[in-house]
Write a protein that holds these residues in place. Sequence first.
Motif, PDB file in Angstrom:
ATOM      1  N   UNK A   1      -3.316  39.685  61.122  1.00 21.08           N
ATOM      2  CA  UNK A   1      -2.488  40.812  61.530  1.00 21.08           C
ATOM      3  C   UNK A   1      -2.976  41.316  62.885  1.00 21.08           C
ATOM      4  N   UNK A   2      -2.063  41.347  63.836  1.00 21.29           N
ATOM      5  CA  UNK A   2      -2.435  41.733  65.187  1.00 21.29           C
ATOM      6  C   UNK A   2      -2.576  43.238  65.281  1.00 21.29           C
TER       7      UNK A   2
ATOM      8  N   UNK B   1      -0.625  49.610  69.235  1.00 21.39           N
ATOM      9  CA  UNK B   1      -1.735  49.310  68.349  1.00 21.39           C
ATOM     10  C   UNK B   1      -1.452  49.842  66.954  1.00 21.39           C
ATOM     11  N   UNK B   2      -2.164  49.306  65.978  1.00 19.76           N
ATOM     12  CA  UNK B   2      -1.911  49.702  64.590  1.00 19.76           C
ATOM     13  C   UNK B   2      -3.106  50.423  63.970  1.00 19.76           C
ATOM     14  N   UNK B   3      -4.299  50.213  64.486  1.00 20.83           N
ATOM     15  CA  UNK B   3      -5.500  50.766  63.867  1.00 20.83           C
ATOM     16  C   UNK B   3      -5.773  52.175  64.397  1.00 20.83           C
ATOM     17  N   UNK B   4      -5.652  53.167  63.559  1.00 25.27           N
ATOM     18  CA  UNK B   4      -5.846  54.551  63.990  1.00 25.27           C
ATOM     19  C   UNK B   4      -7.324  54.881  64.241  1.00 25.27           C
TER      20      UNK B   4
ATOM     21  N   UNK C   1     -21.006  37.807  63.331  1.00 30.32           N
ATOM     22  CA  UNK C   1     -19.781  37.050  63.526  1.00 30.32           C
ATOM     23  C   UNK C   1     -18.646  37.938  63.984  1.00 30.32           C
ATOM     24  N   UNK C   2     -17.768  37.342  64.772  1.00 32.53           N
ATOM     25  CA  UNK C   2     -16.549  38.010  65.170  1.00 32.53           C
ATOM     26  C   UNK C   2     -15.370  37.502  64.375  1.00 32.53           C
ATOM     27  N   UNK C   3     -14.240  37.425  65.028  1.00 35.43           N
ATOM     28  CA  UNK C   3     -12.982  37.063  64.372  1.00 35.43           C
ATOM     29  C   UNK C   3     -12.880  35.567  64.064  1.00 35.43           C
TER      30      UNK C   3
ATOM     31  N   UNK D   1     -10.905  44.699  70.759  1.00 36.72           N
ATOM     32  CA  UNK D   1      -9.805  43.896  70.227  1.00 36.72           C
ATOM     33  C   UNK D   1      -8.750  43.819  71.316  1.00 36.72           C
ATOM     34  N   UNK D   2      -8.377  42.588  71.683  1.00 37.88           N
ATOM     35  CA  UNK D   2      -7.484  42.370  72.807  1.00 37.88           C
ATOM     36  C   UNK D   2      -6.067  42.054  72.359  1.00 37.88           C
TER      37      UNK D   2
END
Lengths: 116, 114
Positions: free
Chosen positions: A1-2, A25-28, B57-59, A105-106
């Motif tokens: 999930x992006x 973005x989705x993460x609050x 670890x990352x993603x 997070x990109x």
Amino acid sequence: DQQVKQNSPSLSVQEGRISILNCDYTNSMFDYFLWYKKYPAEGPTFLISISSIKDKNEDGRFTVFLNKSAKHLSLHIVPSQPGDSAVYFCAASDNYSGAGSYQLTFGKGTKLSVIP
Amino acid sequence: NAGVTQTPKFQVLKTGQSMTLQCAQDMNHEYMSWYRQDPGMGLRLIHYSVGAGITDQGEVPNGYNVSRSTTEDFPLRLLSAAPSQTSVYFCASSYSGQAGGRQFFGPGTRLTVL
């Protein structure tokens, strides 16, 4: 999930006009948002950032706007110049480990072309 | 200051070969990380380190190992290269605790696995 989305893969703008790049973005829990610029065959370079407690940050020709309720931010470039042609990445960070180690997070990036 | 340096710039491997991508920074940053960039995928975090002797670890960590014996160096090891690891790899560093996590990136290593 992006968690960070840049829905426009590319954007073309005439030199001298405004460029507007968007990011959702989705993460609050994200508390900082950053924009990076990337030229071909180079690493990304930091452009501008904004804290979640602000709604606007300005640096010369670059302004970032944050709308927390909509979970949306945008980068405005005024006036656009041919040298601005690059890929722009939106990124978001939070205090992942609680020890001050911020992960990024990109989004997937938007390729901006400024036409002379 | 050289900033963040990466070697090599380009590398071609055969499936199953191993190699180490080197990353060094001279800014005394505690936090270092490795990303891979694939077409249409943005930058994805592979592994990161918050200081010497500490990694996590990352993603997308599968197929990669890291270690951090000094503040300056953070090598990325491919144990048995696969075509799916064809990508551009970026190393980045930042001060831990720097609000906003502003990271400085190296120039990248372009890896092709045949």
